[in-house]
Design an enzyme around this catalytic site. Structure first.
Site, mmCIF file in Angstrom:
data_model
loop_
_atom_site.group_PDB
_atom_site.id
_atom_site.type_symbol
_atom_site.label_atom_id
_atom_site.label_comp_id
_atom_site.label_asym_id
_atom_site.label_seq_id
_atom_site.Cartn_x
_atom_site.Cartn_y
_atom_site.Cartn_z
ATOM 1 N N GLU A 1 60.764 14.875 46.540
ATOM 2 C CA GLU A 1 59.488 15.375 45.666
ATOM 3 C C GLU A 1 59.753 15.433 44.080
ATOM 4 O O GLU A 1 60.956 16.199 43.876
ATOM 5 C CB GLU A 1 58.821 16.449 46.177
ATOM 6 C CG GLU A 1 58.381 16.276 47.623
ATOM 7 C CD GLU A 1 57.565 17.626 48.110
ATOM 8 O OE1 GLU A 1 57.303 18.494 47.588
ATOM 9 O OE2 GLU A 1 57.295 17.592 49.271
ATOM 10 N N GLU B 1 50.061 12.042 45.314
ATOM 11 C CA GLU B 1 49.129 13.155 46.235
ATOM 12 C C GLU B 1 48.256 13.767 45.349
ATOM 13 O O GLU B 1 48.721 14.578 44.383
ATOM 14 C CB GLU B 1 50.216 14.001 47.039
ATOM 15 C CG GLU B 1 49.228 15.011 48.217
ATOM 16 C CD GLU B 1 50.276 15.821 49.093
ATOM 17 O OE1 GLU B 1 51.299 15.434 49.260
ATOM 18 O OE2 GLU B 1 49.725 16.622 49.735
#
Ligand code: KIV
Length: 274
Positions: free
Chosen positions: A125, A192
């Site tokens: 991430e 996302e």
């Protein structure tokens, strides 16, 4: 009883170059999470392209508040289980919190996910300092999936699970980060919880495929947490998900319905987007 789909009709293994071909051809990429061999075999049989062993297992399997307590041992254990249920889909495994904090740690952690967990690609991430790890992994021939937008391992910095990229400066930052992860060597990018228009801009700007979750229909593919799309997540289902089990008779049919809806662009609809 074996979870391995020996009877599944043979299909070609999904590879990293194949994902690039799919983007170029405008073929949507169907990605779904799995955490064990049984659900992996269901994904295999339903024709899912990419299976993600997400650190979301911390929430949905372990019942934790967030993904931060998930360990590398947890990820290796679940990846190896999922691998036993798969033949054709590409297997991606998450690097959990702090296991890619520097290059050496990222290389060691990824080696375990690939060698012991059977992953073909690792996911991490963010951008910023993470770019060095992406570059180092790519140089060592480990394909990397980057993840931008609502990155759950940053939950405490974000102050909760919030849609990202809503202001002009935040959107520009995300576009720059997306270009940076591609340049560093990422092969795939999860976007996302961000405005659909922003995800569309990022997708058009990149050579690598994008996979959306709460990022609108114009990403190159979609991913959901399997518990969410089967309607078995405790509590409220996220806005960006849909219960595909409702109205079908089996998990297999629900996953097939999800794959069909992604491929014909009927999912996600505007009601699942921001
Ligand atoms: O952990 C996970 O399942 C994920 C997906 C939600 C993209 O990162």
């Amino acid at each position: 009883m074996s979870a391995h789909p020996k009877s599944a009709a043979a299909r070609s293994p999904v590879t990293v170059p194949r994902l690039f071909e799919m983007k170029a051809a405008g073929e949507k990429i169907v990605m779904l999470t799995a955490y064990d061999a049984g659900f992996a075999a269901q994904c295999e049989a339903a024709g899912v392209d990419v299976v993600l062993v997400g650190d979301s297992l911390g929430n949905v399997v372990q019942g934790r508040e967030n993904t931060l307590p998930v360990t590398l041992d947890d990820m290796v254990y679940h990846s190896a289980a999922v691998k036993r249920g798969l033949v054709a889909p590409l297997l991606v495994a998450d690097l959990p919190f702090m296991t890619y904090r520097d290059i050496d740690t990222a290389l060691r952690s990824s080696a375990r996910l690939v060698a012991e967990g059977g992953a073909a690609m690792v996911k991490l991430e963010g951008a910023d300092y993470v770019l060095d790890a992406i570059h180092a992994l790519d140089r060592r021939q480990v394909p990397v999936c980057a993840h931008l937008g609502l990155t759950p391992q940053s939950v405490h910095k974000f102050g909760g699970y919030r849609v990202q990229g809503k202001t002009r400066s935040a959107a520009e930052r995300l576009i720059a980060d997306a270009q940076a992860v591609e340049q560093a060597g990422a092969s795939l990018l999860v976007l996302e919880c961000m405005p659909a228009a922003l995800a569309k801009t990022i997708t058009a700007a990149l050579r690598i495929p994008t996979i959306g979750i709460g990022a609108g229909v114009d990403c190159d593919g979609q991913v959901l947490v399997i518990y969410d799309m089967l309607g078995i997540t405790p509590g409220r289902r996220p806005k960006f998900s849909r219960d595909f089990l409702a109205g079908t008779d089996s998990v297999a049919d629900a996953i097939k319905a999800y794959a069909r809806a992604v491929r014909n662009r009927s999912f996600p609809g505007p009601e699942h987007s921001f």
